[in-house]
Motif scaffolding. Structure first.
Motif, PDB file in Angstrom:
ATOM      1  N   ALA A 128      13.121  38.088  -6.036  1.00 12.40           N
ATOM      2  CA  ALA A 128      13.964  36.669  -5.995  1.00 12.40           C
ATOM      3  C   ALA A 128      14.509  36.313  -7.707  1.00 12.40           C
ATOM      4  O   ALA A 128      15.609  36.130  -7.873  1.00 12.40           O
ATOM      5  N   ASP A 129      13.546  36.374  -8.353  1.00  6.31           N
ATOM      6  CA  ASP A 129      13.768  36.182  -9.844  1.00  6.31           C
ATOM      7  C   ASP A 129      14.718  37.271 -10.310  1.00  6.31           C
ATOM      8  O   ASP A 129      15.603  36.719 -11.255  1.00  6.31           O
ATOM      9  N   SER A 130      14.532  38.500  -9.877  1.00  8.89           N
ATOM     10  CA  SER A 130      15.662  39.574 -10.400  1.00  8.89           C
ATOM     11  C   SER A 130      16.907  39.187  -9.956  1.00  8.89           C
ATOM     12  O   SER A 130      18.125  39.413 -10.714  1.00  8.89           O
ATOM     13  N   SER A 131      17.041  38.608  -8.610  1.00 16.35           N
ATOM     14  CA  SER A 131      18.305  38.345  -7.938  1.00 16.35           C
ATOM     15  C   SER A 131      18.997  37.135  -8.811  1.00 16.35           C
ATOM     16  O   SER A 131      20.211  37.079  -9.001  1.00 16.35           O
ATOM     17  N   LEU A 132      18.240  36.140  -9.143  1.00 18.00           N
ATOM     18  CA  LEU A 132      18.635  35.120  -9.723  1.00 18.00           C
ATOM     19  C   LEU A 132      19.215  35.504 -11.158  1.00 18.00           C
ATOM     20  O   LEU A 132      20.055  34.996 -11.689  1.00 18.00           O
ATOM     21  N   VAL A 133      18.375  36.300 -11.922  1.00 17.95           N
ATOM     22  CA  VAL A 133      19.075  36.726 -13.141  1.00 17.95           C
ATOM     23  C   VAL A 133      20.153  37.490 -12.940  1.00 17.95           C
ATOM     24  O   VAL A 133      21.204  37.391 -13.916  1.00 17.95           O
ATOM     25  N   VAL A 134      20.259  38.229 -12.256  1.00 21.27           N
ATOM     26  CA  VAL A 134      21.503  39.144 -11.931  1.00 21.27           C
ATOM     27  C   VAL A 134      22.779  38.259 -11.773  1.00 21.27           C
ATOM     28  O   VAL A 134      23.851  38.386 -12.330  1.00 21.27           O
ATOM     29  N   GLY A 135      22.581  37.387 -10.789  1.00 25.66           N
ATOM     30  CA  GLY A 135      23.599  36.356 -10.732  1.00 25.66           C
ATOM     31  C   GLY A 135      23.872  35.293 -11.737  1.00 25.66           C
ATOM     32  O   GLY A 135      25.063  35.169 -11.894  1.00 25.66           O
ATOM     33  N   VAL A 136      22.982  34.964 -12.596  1.00 30.83           N
ATOM     34  CA  VAL A 136      23.374  34.349 -13.620  1.00 30.83           C
ATOM     35  C   VAL A 136      24.281  35.049 -14.726  1.00 30.83           C
ATOM     36  O   VAL A 136      25.131  34.697 -15.201  1.00 30.83           O
ATOM     37  N   ILE A 137      23.795  36.408 -14.755  1.00 27.70           N
ATOM     38  CA  ILE A 137      24.466  37.247 -15.845  1.00 27.70           C
ATOM     39  C   ILE A 137      25.971  37.475 -15.332  1.00 27.70           C
ATOM     40  O   ILE A 137      27.100  37.510 -16.165  1.00 27.70           O
ATOM     41  N   LEU A 138      26.044  37.716 -13.979  1.00 33.60           N
ATOM     42  CA  LEU A 138      27.481  38.052 -13.224  1.00 33.60           C
ATOM     43  C   LEU A 138      28.281  36.877 -13.573  1.00 33.60           C
ATOM     44  O   LEU A 138      29.501  36.774 -13.750  1.00 33.60           O
ATOM     45  N   ILE A 139      27.507  35.503 -13.678  1.00 32.16           N
ATOM     46  CA  ILE A 139      28.335  34.390 -13.734  1.00 32.16           C
ATOM     47  C   ILE A 139      28.846  34.128 -15.123  1.00 32.16           C
ATOM     48  O   ILE A 139      30.126  33.826 -15.379  1.00 32.16           O
ATOM     49  N   LEU A 140      27.938  34.520 -16.077  1.00 31.83           N
ATOM     50  CA  LEU A 140      28.488  34.450 -17.609  1.00 31.83           C
ATOM     51  C   LEU A 140      29.598  35.513 -17.721  1.00 31.83           C
ATOM     52  O   LEU A 140      30.665  35.364 -18.501  1.00 31.83           O
ATOM     53  N   ILE A 141      29.447  36.742 -17.028  1.00 27.51           N
ATOM     54  CA  ILE A 141      30.588  37.568 -17.301  1.00 27.51           C
ATOM     55  C   ILE A 141      31.935  37.264 -16.460  1.00 27.51           C
ATOM     56  O   ILE A 141      32.916  37.204 -17.173  1.00 27.51           O
ATOM     57  N   PHE A 142      31.687  36.687 -15.241  1.00 25.65           N
ATOM     58  CA  PHE A 142      32.940  35.722 -14.678  1.00 25.65           C
ATOM     59  C   PHE A 142      33.464  34.777 -15.738  1.00 25.65           C
ATOM     60  O   PHE A 142      34.677  34.838 -15.727  1.00 25.65           O
ATOM     61  N   THR A 143      32.822  34.009 -16.134  1.00 23.08           N
ATOM     62  CA  THR A 143      33.197  32.960 -16.970  1.00 23.08           C
ATOM     63  C   THR A 143      34.002  33.530 -18.331  1.00 23.08           C
ATOM     64  O   THR A 143      35.034  33.121 -18.487  1.00 23.08           O
ATOM     65  N   LEU A 144      33.488  34.467 -18.975  1.00 26.06           N
ATOM     66  CA  LEU A 144      34.371  35.151 -19.925  1.00 26.06           C
ATOM     67  C   LEU A 144      35.447  35.849 -19.720  1.00 26.06           C
ATOM     68  O   LEU A 144      36.574  35.479 -20.196  1.00 26.06           O
ATOM     69  N   LEU A 145      35.490  36.479 -18.518  1.00 21.33           N
ATOM     70  CA  LEU A 145      36.717  37.095 -18.267  1.00 21.33           C
ATOM     71  C   LEU A 145      37.722  36.124 -17.834  1.00 21.33           C
ATOM     72  O   LEU A 145      38.982  36.219 -17.888  1.00 21.33           O
ATOM     73  N   ASP A 146      37.252  35.221 -16.839  1.00 24.26           N
ATOM     74  CA  ASP A 146      38.187  34.007 -16.515  1.00 24.26           C
ATOM     75  C   ASP A 146      38.770  33.326 -17.494  1.00 24.26           C
ATOM     76  O   ASP A 146      39.956  33.154 -17.676  1.00 24.26           O
ATOM     77  N   GLY A 147      37.908  32.953 -18.760  1.00 23.36           N
ATOM     78  CA  GLY A 147      38.314  32.361 -19.831  1.00 23.36           C
ATOM     79  C   GLY A 147      39.523  33.099 -20.701  1.00 23.36           C
ATOM     80  O   GLY A 147      40.451  32.648 -20.913  1.00 23.36           O
ATOM     81  N   LYS A 148      39.283  34.475 -20.697  1.00 23.01           N
ATOM     82  CA  LYS A 148      40.332  35.540 -21.272  1.00 23.01           C
ATOM     83  C   LYS A 148      41.422  35.359 -20.559  1.00 23.01           C
ATOM     84  O   LYS A 148      42.332  35.543 -20.995  1.00 23.01           O
ATOM     85  N   LYS A 149      41.469  35.570 -19.155  1.00 26.63           N
ATOM     86  CA  LYS A 149      42.539  35.610 -18.213  1.00 26.63           C
ATOM     87  C   LYS A 149      43.229  34.287 -18.387  1.00 26.63           C
ATOM     88  O   LYS A 149      44.571  34.219 -18.635  1.00 26.63           O
ATOM     89  N   GLU A 150      42.730  33.059 -18.519  1.00 28.59           N
ATOM     90  CA  GLU A 150      43.584  31.995 -18.674  1.00 28.59           C
ATOM     91  C   GLU A 150      44.120  31.652 -20.154  1.00 28.59           C
ATOM     92  O   GLU A 150      45.278  31.077 -20.279  1.00 28.59           O
ATOM     93  N   LYS A 151      43.484  32.215 -21.152  1.00 29.62           N
ATOM     94  CA  LYS A 151      44.060  32.367 -22.576  1.00 29.62           C
ATOM     95  C   LYS A 151      45.155  33.150 -22.539  1.00 29.62           C
ATOM     96  O   LYS A 151      46.205  32.743 -23.162  1.00 29.62           O
ATOM     97  N   LYS A 152      45.133  34.232 -21.800  1.00 28.91           N
ATOM     98  CA  LYS A 152      46.152  35.252 -21.815  1.00 28.91           C
ATOM     99  C   LYS A 152      47.592  34.702 -21.120  1.00 28.91           C
ATOM    100  O   LYS A 152      48.487  34.842 -21.430  1.00 28.91           O
ATOM    101  N   HIS A 153      47.502  33.886 -20.007  1.00 30.38           N
ATOM    102  CA  HIS A 153      48.259  33.226 -19.453  1.00 30.38           C
ATOM    103  C   HIS A 153      48.646  31.867 -19.880  1.00 30.38           C
ATOM    104  O   HIS A 153      49.485  31.237 -19.345  1.00 30.38           O
ATOM    105  N   GLY A 154      48.108  31.552 -20.917  1.00 28.45           N
ATOM    106  CA  GLY A 154      48.390  30.201 -21.924  1.00 28.45           C
ATOM    107  C   GLY A 154      47.792  29.039 -21.238  1.00 28.45           C
ATOM    108  O   GLY A 154      48.347  27.880 -21.269  1.00 28.45           O
ATOM    109  N   ARG A 155      46.965  29.204 -20.209  1.00 35.25           N
ATOM    110  CA  ARG A 155      46.258  27.945 -19.794  1.00 35.25           C
ATOM    111  C   ARG A 155      44.834  27.558 -20.265  1.00 35.25           C
ATOM    112  O   ARG A 155      44.013  28.255 -20.151  1.00 35.25           O
ATOM    113  N   ASN A 156      45.026  26.525 -21.237  1.00 32.74           N
ATOM    114  CA  ASN A 156      43.714  26.179 -21.867  1.00 32.74           C
ATOM    115  C   ASN A 156      43.233  24.796 -21.458  1.00 32.74           C
ATOM    116  O   ASN A 156      43.366  23.836 -21.109  1.00 32.74           O
TER     117      ASN A 156
END
Length: 156
Positions: A128-156
């Motif tokens: 369960a702890d491992s599952s939580l850590v993987v989930g949080v790491i994936l959310i961080l990756i999602f946030t970084l990718l989503d932020g780059k996508k919004e920046k690329k499309h001019g949405r700040n």
């Protein structure tokens, strides 16, 4: 939705492994998998990571319920439309449920994965702890990718 299936799989793996440990090993018993690196060590925890807030079960009940409600809400609102976020939330849901069920039915969390990094003994944890850590790491990756996508499309 597939994300709930992922959560159910993580919960199943977590609970089966904890059942096996709690019914086949005594607390403190250790089995070597890879010498000086990886062990199965039967341990119990009444707190959170590294036994912080040990014995504060009501706090963990409340936090778990809040996290579960938030994860299900975001899964329904956003996660089902954003695959990486959905997978992240599926891991978090499964991990949160796994440790929550331990606290409710056992009054403690069963930990058993024990890793050594050099001479450092990493605190014993579970699936369960491992599952939580993987989930949080994936959310961080999602946030970084989503932020780059919004920046690329001019949405700040």
């Amino acid at each position: 939705m597939y994300y709930y299936l992922l959560a159910a799989i993580m919960l199943f793996l977590d609970q089966c492994s904890k059942y096996a440990i709690s019914h086949n090993m005594t607390v403190g018993e250790q089995v070597t998998l890879i010498p000086n690196v990886l062990y199965i060590t039967s341990s119990r925890n009444t707190g959170a990571a590294w036994n912080i807030l040990e014995g504060k079960m009501w706090f963990f009940y409340i936090i778990s319920i809040v996290v579960l409600a938030a994860v299900v809400y975001y899964m329904q609102k956003v996660g089902r439309h954003r695959p990486l976020l959905g997978v992240s939330l599926g891991f978090i849901l499964g991990g949160t449920l796994g440790n929550f069920l331990d606290r409710i039915f056992r009054g403690e969390v069963v930990d058993f994965i024990h890793v050594y990094i050099g001479s450092y003994s990493y605190p014993v944890f579970n699936i369960a702890d491992s599952s939580l850590v993987v989930g949080v790491i994936l959310i961080l990756i999602f946030t970084l990718l989503d932020g780059k996508k919004e920046k690329k499309h001019g949405r700040n």
